[in-house]
Scaffold this motif. Structure first.
Motif, PDB file in Angstrom:
ATOM      1  N   LEU A  32      -8.428  -4.996   7.441  1.00  0.00           N
ATOM      2  CA  LEU A  32      -7.808  -3.931   6.469  1.00  0.00           C
ATOM      3  C   LEU A  32      -8.013  -4.676   4.951  1.00  0.00           C
ATOM      4  N   VAL A  33      -8.244  -3.851   4.119  1.00  0.00           N
ATOM      5  CA  VAL A  33      -8.474  -4.544   2.503  1.00  0.00           C
ATOM      6  C   VAL A  33      -8.279  -3.167   1.583  1.00  0.00           C
ATOM      7  N   SER A  40      -6.707  -7.863  -5.229  1.00  0.00           N
ATOM      8  CA  SER A  40      -6.667  -7.156  -3.575  1.00  0.00           C
ATOM      9  C   SER A  40      -5.280  -7.482  -3.355  1.00  0.00           C
ATOM     10  N   ALA A  41      -4.477  -6.254  -3.077  1.00  0.00           N
ATOM     11  CA  ALA A  41      -3.355  -6.219  -2.497  1.00  0.00           C
ATOM     12  C   ALA A  41      -3.134  -6.513  -1.148  1.00  0.00           C
ATOM     13  N   VAL A  42      -3.986  -5.985  -0.185  1.00  0.00           N
ATOM     14  CA  VAL A  42      -4.259  -6.346   1.050  1.00  0.00           C
ATOM     15  C   VAL A  42      -5.651  -6.838   1.340  1.00  0.00           C
ATOM     16  N   LYS A  65       2.984  -5.597   1.919  1.00  0.00           N
ATOM     17  CA  LYS A  65       3.791  -4.816   2.989  1.00  0.00           C
ATOM     18  C   LYS A  65       3.729  -3.390   3.017  1.00  0.00           C
ATOM     19  N   THR A  66       4.205  -3.004   1.705  1.00  0.00           N
ATOM     20  CA  THR A  66       4.284  -1.736   1.438  1.00  0.00           C
ATOM     21  C   THR A  66       2.793  -0.943   1.352  1.00  0.00           C
ATOM     22  N   THR A  67       1.889  -1.568   0.883  1.00  0.00           N
ATOM     23  CA  THR A  67       0.624  -1.170   0.625  1.00  0.00           C
ATOM     24  C   THR A  67      -0.053  -0.740   2.318  1.00  0.00           C
ATOM     25  N   ASP A  79      -9.672   0.348   1.490  1.00  0.00           N
ATOM     26  CA  ASP A  79     -10.996   0.050   0.687  1.00  0.00           C
ATOM     27  C   ASP A  79     -11.978  -0.533   1.844  1.00  0.00           C
ATOM     28  N   GLY A  80     -11.290  -0.884   2.809  1.00  0.00           N
ATOM     29  CA  GLY A  80     -12.211  -1.468   4.036  1.00  0.00           C
ATOM     30  C   GLY A  80     -11.413  -1.988   5.256  1.00  0.00           C
ATOM     31  N   GLY A  81     -12.433  -1.867   6.496  1.00  0.00           N
ATOM     32  CA  GLY A  81     -11.500  -2.086   7.583  1.00  0.00           C
ATOM     33  C   GLY A  81     -11.235  -1.052   8.540  1.00  0.00           C
TER      34      GLY A  81
END
Lengths: 326, 357
Positions: A32-33, A40-42, A65-67, A79-81
């Protein structure tokens, strides 16, 4: 660093494992991105949540976490994953997923001028199936507040209402985002027992927290998140055992230096927070004897001496090189 | 549908339980009417100072002067022509009428001259039509028409319209505008408190969410209309014509247009604190330029094109036309088209700009 592949086996009996493996994970996250602008938050998170467990996302504020949770809830697009919730695709089957999950956001986010009972009845309307609002009011000890406006409730009551609201559709999976944030210790313990009661009813819970103690005491498994990445994943006890065979020796002493303390018998590392020291020791009696002898020679006062087993905080410190509160 | 009704009820309750919203939407407009009504309402009709010059007295000339005296909105000043014209130029007279000697000479064509100040629009919109009626009636008497035509029976709506009659539907239009535009603040507050996001986590359809908020505003608008018209009728004896379907149509259309404008502001504003001044920035010019408290014609000429594009100008006109006897600013269909235009543009913009968080 721990990854899912080198996790030790789950200590539960074999037949239970077999029953579980027959079922798909309730949440599957792969690579997950999520980016906000250049940040990049994640950043490539992967984990599974098994049916019936309390799964924790643990990390400092701003770790992602929240994202992550909001992507799972269908409130944000990744955005990805790949993300699957209850075996469904979060982009395609958003509506079907929302019928079956319960959501509690970090801020209570309620209609301030509706009464508690009115609010629960309204939310019950949004779902095809729902629990009786009166039952939730009783379960969460809100009987005396049922006729009050939401804005008249205390912070703890609003938080409980917010969790009750997440259960109004009798969900299979509940997301709780920092549910105990701002609660006093007693209210926090009460909320833990609510979450355990959910688990007893077969509900899967995904909870985020920045309280290490909460993750350690409440969660079956924890993913520690730092800067959008998972740095460790497993049951709290396993994580500690895998990372440490040391215990922590804590005390307060003015005028000590880390080189001196690190040289004491059986000490693998020494960290100071002002004059509050943490020594990681592989042999506590040897370290203690050395410490007291050294303090006697240096004529230093040692206060508040205590010994504890390693905690998730120690895991975090060792894995990231940073204190959790940084 | 049940969800829509329940959600609309939830929004209505939230609104009615907010004391400031209730005061702002119901009490303030009533207070406006009461204050303006008490100041201007009991004066009855406004009056205009009319200079009357009779260079050569005669029975017919005196009779015409007498008839002008009887028009309640005129305050007659007899005087010599140079004096009266000087007073006109100083603004002490709205118009000066010169009755020619020819009126007393049988068979002669007599032109009654009216001097007005072209910059004073009241003379054009009120005084001239009334004068024309008086003179026409007088002319018919001279021609020997058997029926003696009195001014009372030939009264136009202008003569009967009191300020309070003008004011009540105008204040209603103002209240609908405020209510609509303030949906910006409600929207931003819901976004800021993450309520919109919380609702987004339920299976609730977004269309239902928006429709409920619009329905709440429309219902409150109708309630405002009932209260304001009731107050006008009970306390100020405003003579309402009862074109209820037309009134309802324009209440709904006007509310929709202003709610859509409010949603545009709500989409643009980043916080409730910044939405508030934006709303005022839009509302205040309209309050003063759209003919709510005073007729548009009373304002300076260069502002009139501005007033001509403001939606409140058209809503006010339409609500006045469908409640009291008043001279129309525009045909009703023009009001409807302009308001629908504002609705369409604002709706398109709000759909484009809308943010859930």
């Amino acid at each position: 660093m721990l990854t899912r592949t080198d996790q030790p086996l789950d200590p539960t009996p074999a037949f239970k494992d077999a029953a579980r493996s027959a079922e798909l994970p309730v949440v599957e996250v792969e690579g997950l991105v999520k980016c906000y602008g250049n940040v990049s938050a994640v950043d490539g998170i992967a984990f599974d949540v098994r049916r019936g467990e309390i799964f924790g996302l643990l990390g400092p504020n701003g770790a992602g976490k929240t994202t992550t949770v909001e992507i799972l809830e269908g409130l944000r697009d990744a955005d990805g994953g790949a993300v699957r919730v209850l075996g469904l695709d979060v982009r395609r089957d958003r509506e079907a997923i929302k019928q079956r999950i319960g959501v509690q956001l970090q801020t209570p986010s309620l209609f301030p001028r509706l009464k508690v009972l009115e609010l629960l009845r309204l939310f019950a309307r949004f779902y095809r199936r729902s629990l009786p609002p009166e039952r939730l009011i009783a379960d969460f000890g809100l009987e005396e507040s049922a006729g009050k406006l939401v804005k008249q409730l205390s912070g703890g009551q609003q938080q409980r209402l917010s969790v009750a609201l997440a259960l109004i559709n009798d969900p299979e999976l509940v997301f709780l985002d920092e549910p105990t944030n701002g609660l006093d210790p007693q209210a926090r313990i009460n909320l833990w027992s609510v979450v355990r009661a959910l688990q007893a009813r077969g509900v899967t819970v995904l909870v985020t927290t920045h309280y290490l103690e909460e993750a350690e005491r409440l969660c079956d498994r924890v993913a520690i998140i730092e800067r959008g990445r998972i740095v460790a994943l497993g049951s709290p006890r396993e994580l500690i055992r895998e990372t440490f065979d040391e215990s922590a020796v804590l005390f307060h002493a003015e005028g000590a230096s880390s080189t001196e303390l690190a040289a004491l018998p059986a000490v693998s590392a020494a960290h100071a927070d002002e004059a509050d020291w943490t020594l990681y020791s592989t042999d506590v009696p040897a370290t203690m004897a050395g410490l007291l002898a050294w303090a006697g020679r240096r004529k230093l006062q040692i206060e508040g001496l205590s010994v504890r087993g390693a905690t998730l905080e120690d895991v975090f410190l060792k894995l990231t090189g940073r204190r959790f509160r940084d | 549908m049940a969800t829509f009704i329940d959600l609309t009820r939830a929004y209505l309750r939230s609104f009615l339980r907010e004391p400031s919203a209730v005061v702002f939407s119901f009490a303030i407009p009533v207070l406006f009417i009461a204050v303006f009504g008490l100041i201007f309402g009991n004066q009855g009709t406004p009056h205009y100072d009319l200079g009357v010059v009779v260079p050569q007295s005669g029975p017919n000339a005196e009779q015409l002067a007498q008839q002008l005296q009887q028009v309640s909105i005129f305050k007659i000043h007899r005087g010599a022509q140079p004096d009266e014209l000087k007073k006109l130029s100083h603004g002490d007279r709205t118009a000066v009428v010169v009755v020619p000697a020819a009126v007393d000479q049988a068979g002669q064509a007599a032109n009654v001259a009216v001097y007005t100040d072209p910059s004073n629009s009241a003379s054009r919109s009120v005084v001239l039509p009334v004068l024309r009626q008086v003179v026409d009636g007088f002319d018919r008497q001279l021609a020997g028409t058997p029926a003696r035509v009195t001014l009372e029976t030939r009264s136009t709506s202008v003569q009967n319209l009191r300020y309070i009659d003008y004011l009540v539907p105008s204040i209603l239009a103002m209240s609908l505008m405020q209510l609509g535009l303030y949906s910006a603040v409600t929207l931003v507050t819901q976004r800021e408190s993450k309520l919109l996001r919380r609702l987004g986590a339920t299976p609730l359809r977004r269309g239902t969410l928006v429709a409920s908020q619009v329905a709440q505003r429309v219902l409150i608008s109708v309630l405002q209309a009932v209260i304001l018209i009731g107050v006008g009728k009970l306390f100020f004896h405003v003579d309402f014509t009862r074109d209820l379907p037309m009134l309802l149509f324009f209440i709904v259309l006007g509310t929709l247009a202003f709610v859509a404008m409010g949603f545009v502001v709500g989409a643009v504003a980043s916080s409730a604190e910044s939405a508030m001044p934006l709303v005022q920035f839009i509302a205040l010019p309209m309050l003063f330029l759209s003919g709510i408290f005073f007729e548009i014609d009373a304002g300076p000429a260069f502002l009139q094109p501005v007033a001509r594009i403001m939606p409140l100008t058209y809503l006010g006109d339409a609500l006045r036309q469908s409640t009291v006897h008043v001279t129309a600013l525009n045909p009703l269909w023009v009001d409807a088209v302009v308001l629908a235009g504002w609705l369409a543009v604002s709706f398109a913009a709000s759909v484009r700009l809308f943010r859930w968080e």
